[in-house]
Enzyme design. Structure first.
Site, PDB file in Angstrom:
ATOM      1  N   CYS A 121       9.058   9.097  -3.006  1.00  0.00           N
ATOM      2  CA  CYS A 121       7.659   8.679  -2.787  1.00  0.00           C
ATOM      3  C   CYS A 121       6.655   9.660  -3.383  1.00  0.00           C
ATOM      4  O   CYS A 121       5.492   9.318  -3.558  1.00  0.00           O
ATOM      5  CB  CYS A 121       7.407   8.487  -1.297  1.00  0.00           C
ATOM      6  SG  CYS A 121       8.473   7.211  -0.605  1.00  0.00           S
ATOM      7  N   HIS A 262       0.024   8.158  -0.029  1.00  0.00           N
ATOM      8  CA  HIS A 262       1.232   7.340  -0.132  1.00  0.00           C
ATOM      9  C   HIS A 262       1.218   6.317   1.002  1.00  0.00           C
ATOM     10  O   HIS A 262       0.766   6.617   2.110  1.00  0.00           O
ATOM     11  CB  HIS A 262       2.473   8.232  -0.045  1.00  0.00           C
ATOM     12  CG  HIS A 262       3.730   7.434  -0.058  1.00  0.00           C
ATOM     13  ND1 HIS A 262       4.045   6.606  -1.112  1.00  0.00           N
ATOM     14  CD2 HIS A 262       4.717   7.296   0.849  1.00  0.00           C
ATOM     15  CE1 HIS A 262       5.187   6.004  -0.839  1.00  0.00           C
ATOM     16  NE2 HIS A 262       5.607   6.400   0.338  1.00  0.00           N
ATOM     17  N   ASN A 292       5.654  -0.340   1.179  1.00  0.00           N
ATOM     18  CA  ASN A 292       5.908   0.936   0.512  1.00  0.00           C
ATOM     19  C   ASN A 292       6.611   0.669  -0.822  1.00  0.00           C
ATOM     20  O   ASN A 292       7.758   0.238  -0.842  1.00  0.00           O
ATOM     21  CB  ASN A 292       6.791   1.791   1.438  1.00  0.00           C
ATOM     22  CG  ASN A 292       7.088   3.166   0.865  1.00  0.00           C
ATOM     23  OD1 ASN A 292       6.786   3.452  -0.291  1.00  0.00           O
ATOM     24  ND2 ASN A 292       7.685   4.010   1.684  1.00  0.00           N
TER      25      ASN A 292
HETATM   26  N1  COA Z   1      11.267  -4.977  14.787  1.00  0.00           N
HETATM   27  C1  COA Z   1      11.239  -4.834  16.117  1.00  0.00           C
HETATM   28  N2  COA Z   1      11.648  -3.705  16.748  1.00  0.00           N
HETATM   29  C2  COA Z   1      12.067  -2.692  15.987  1.00  0.00           C
HETATM   30  C3  COA Z   1      12.125  -2.779  14.582  1.00  0.00           C
HETATM   31  C4  COA Z   1      11.701  -3.978  13.989  1.00  0.00           C
HETATM   32  N3  COA Z   1      11.696  -4.156  12.665  1.00  0.00           N
HETATM   33  N4  COA Z   1      12.607  -1.627  14.092  1.00  0.00           N
HETATM   34  C5  COA Z   1      12.844  -0.829  15.153  1.00  0.00           C
HETATM   35  N5  COA Z   1      12.519  -1.476  16.295  1.00  0.00           N
HETATM   36  C6  COA Z   1      12.621  -1.023  17.664  1.00  0.00           C
HETATM   37  C7  COA Z   1      13.609   0.091  17.793  1.00  0.00           C
HETATM   38  O1  COA Z   1      14.911  -0.418  17.988  1.00  0.00           O
HETATM   39  C8  COA Z   1      13.098   0.813  19.031  1.00  0.00           C
HETATM   40  O2  COA Z   1      13.518   0.132  20.183  1.00  0.00           O
HETATM   41  P1  COA Z   1      14.007   0.958  21.480  1.00  0.00           P
HETATM   42  O3  COA Z   1      12.795   1.732  21.917  1.00  0.00           O
HETATM   43  O4  COA Z   1      14.415  -0.125  22.407  1.00  0.00           O
HETATM   44  O5  COA Z   1      15.100   1.823  20.988  1.00  0.00           O
HETATM   45  C9  COA Z   1      11.581   0.670  18.929  1.00  0.00           C
HETATM   46  O6  COA Z   1      11.367  -0.451  18.043  1.00  0.00           O
HETATM   47  C10 COA Z   1      10.908   1.878  18.348  1.00  0.00           C
HETATM   48  O7  COA Z   1      11.637   2.282  17.203  1.00  0.00           O
HETATM   49  P2  COA Z   1      11.214   3.510  16.374  1.00  0.00           P
HETATM   50  O8  COA Z   1      12.167   3.777  15.258  1.00  0.00           O
HETATM   51  O9  COA Z   1      10.885   4.645  17.294  1.00  0.00           O
HETATM   52  O10 COA Z   1       9.861   2.976  15.750  1.00  0.00           O
HETATM   53  P3  COA Z   1       8.730   3.796  15.102  1.00  0.00           P
HETATM   54  O11 COA Z   1       7.486   3.622  15.877  1.00  0.00           O
HETATM   55  O12 COA Z   1       9.149   5.198  14.771  1.00  0.00           O
HETATM   56  O13 COA Z   1       8.528   3.024  13.718  1.00  0.00           O
HETATM   57  C11 COA Z   1       9.090   3.326  11.408  1.00  0.00           C
HETATM   58  C12 COA Z   1       9.601   2.980  12.794  1.00  0.00           C
HETATM   59  C13 COA Z   1      10.227   3.311  10.433  1.00  0.00           C
HETATM   60  C14 COA Z   1       8.040   2.300  11.027  1.00  0.00           C
HETATM   61  C15 COA Z   1       8.433   4.730  11.475  1.00  0.00           C
HETATM   62  O14 COA Z   1       9.310   5.615  12.108  1.00  0.00           O
HETATM   63  C16 COA Z   1       8.088   5.309  10.133  1.00  0.00           C
HETATM   64  O15 COA Z   1       7.171   4.846   9.474  1.00  0.00           O
HETATM   65  N6  COA Z   1       8.775   6.397   9.708  1.00  0.00           N
HETATM   66  C17 COA Z   1       8.388   7.184   8.540  1.00  0.00           C
HETATM   67  C18 COA Z   1       8.474   6.428   7.257  1.00  0.00           C
HETATM   68  C19 COA Z   1       8.115   7.353   6.120  1.00  0.00           C
HETATM   69  O16 COA Z   1       7.070   7.961   6.091  1.00  0.00           O
HETATM   70  N7  COA Z   1       8.992   7.495   5.163  1.00  0.00           N
HETATM   71  C20 COA Z   1       8.757   8.433   4.114  1.00  0.00           C
HETATM   72  C21 COA Z   1       8.413   7.789   2.865  1.00  0.00           C
HETATM   73  S1  COA Z   1       9.583   6.571   2.428  1.00  0.00           S
END
Ligand code: COA
Length: 338
Positions: A121, A262, A292
């Site tokens: 990224c 980003h 993204n």
């Molecule tokens: N739909 C519904 N629920 C979902 C889901 C989806 N697509 N994906 C995950 N969940 C659930 C999880 O299972 C979890 O459930 P639980 O609490 O029962 O275990 C809950 O939602 C929270 O999951 P979590 O992974 O903590 O979500 P989050 O708020 O961290 O969001 C991302 C996930 C990936 C959106 C976030 O972590 C993120 O943006 N990470 C960084 C990405 C990034 O910057 N990458 C670098 C550049 S590529």
């Protein structure tokens, strides 16, 4: 003095032409509701994404070529005058030859040398610094820098943790030298930390774990991300570096016309803007439309905002990215294009 240096006065590298391409096919959140256990509400509130574009035929070079064709046509650039082409991508058409070589051939840039850069990224920022160095050395006059990724080719559409985050796209800029040292790429601050490699990577398919039937069966050729772990470091890394670039250039929030972040997660973008003291109208966003697009997100944002007349000559832009590696960084550009 180096033999191929033609430098009489110092120059800054500045953007003199831009182009972009996004594919027509749209996957909206409703589509993911139909194939996965997820909802439009979850995706929108946790990421800010509504839609992403998908390239149906061909590889990343198709989009990178179209972005360059847009640039060439709009700014009447002669491809034979381009000295070098850098494509930032983690989804090359193939291991080799490089995607940049394919673009070089497609656009008829027969005097250019071409290479790819893989920094996920942060790829566009790393390529921008590299391209600028070629200009500032005096060895080259026109360098094309392209950010392009076909993320749909490496995401697992059965994994709700990752697949809905990503999309496809490409955007390109042309760098040339300016003797007006107030303009152009004024500063960059780039970082890498390979200790983060286990949080965001592709487990198989490379030389460490070449493809086998087992690796395919285990679905190891897709993006793996520990979202929570990456979120924590991304939110700090991107905000820290954006503020660092502002401070070391003596810029206040008043001085900044736009943050160009980003586009991985709207919550990371908002946190970065808040740390910089910027109001929402000073933040470039296209995550809702494209998700993204990895190396393409920052140039796509710049090109769209410029084409819409929002970015103007003299604007101070702060670019900031965080991604796989880990890699991250910031840049300060004083925009010079009318
Ligand atoms: N739909 C519904 N629920 C979902 C889901 C989806 N697509 N994906 C995950 N969940 C659930 C999880 O299972 C979890 O459930 P639980 O609490 O029962 O275990 C809950 O939602 C929270 O999951 P979590 O992974 O903590 O979500 P989050 O708020 O961290 O969001 C991302 C996930 C990936 C959106 C976030 O972590 C993120 O943006 N990470 C960084 C990405 C990034 O910057 N990458 C670098 C550049 S590529």
């Amino acid at each position: 003095m180096r033999k191929n240096s033609r430098l009489e006065k110092p120059v800054n590298a500045t953007i003199t032409a831009v182009g972009m391409y996004t594919p027509d096919k749209i996957l909206d959140n409703k589509y993911f509701e139909s194939i996965l256990d997820t909802s439009d509400e979850w995706i929108t509130s946790r990421t800010g994404i509504k839609e992403r574009r998908i390239l149906e035929n061909g590889g990343t070079s198709v989009m990178a070529t179209k972005a360059m064709e847009d640039l060439i046509k709009t700014y009447n650039v002669n491809p034979e005058e381009i000295d070098a082409i850098i494509v930032a991508t983690i989804t090359p058409d193939m291991f080799f030859p490089s995607t940049s070589c394919l673009v070089q051939d497609n656009i008829g840039a027969k005097n250019a040398w071409a290479f790819d850069m893989a920094a996920a990224c942060s790829g566009f920022l790393f390529a921008l610094q590299t391209g600028a160095s070629l200009i500032e050395s005096g060895a080259y006059k026109k360098v094309a820098v392209i950010g392009a990724d076909k993320m749909s080719s490496i995401v697992d559409y059965t994994d709700r943790n990752t697949c809905l985050l990503f999309g496809d796209g490409a955007a390109a800029v042309l760098l040339e030298g300016t003797e007006d040292l107030e303009y152009g790429l004024i500063d960059t601050k780039l970082y890498s930390d390979g200790a983060g490699r286990k949080s965001l990577y592709m487990k198989a398919g490379g030389s460490a774990t070449p493809p086998t039937h087992e690796t395919i069966d285990q679905r190891l050729h897709y993006v793996y991300q520990d979202g929570k772990a990456v979120f924590k470091v991304a939110v700090k890394g991107m905000a820290d570096v954006a503020v660092e670039v502002m401070e070391r250039n003596g810029l206040t929030s008043e001085d900044v016309a736009y943050l160009v972040p980003h586009q991985a997660n709207l919550r990371i973008i908002d946190a970065t803007a808040k740390r910089m003291g910027l109001t929402d109208d000073k933040v470039c966003k296209n995550i809702q439309k494209y998700g993204n697009t990895t190396a393409a997100t920052i140039p796509l944002c710049i090109v769209e905002y410029f084409k819409e007349g929002k970015i103007k000559k003299g604007d101070n832009l702060i670019l900031a990215a965080f991604g796989g590696g880990f890699t991250w960084g910031g840049a300060y550009i004083k925009w010079s294009l009318d």
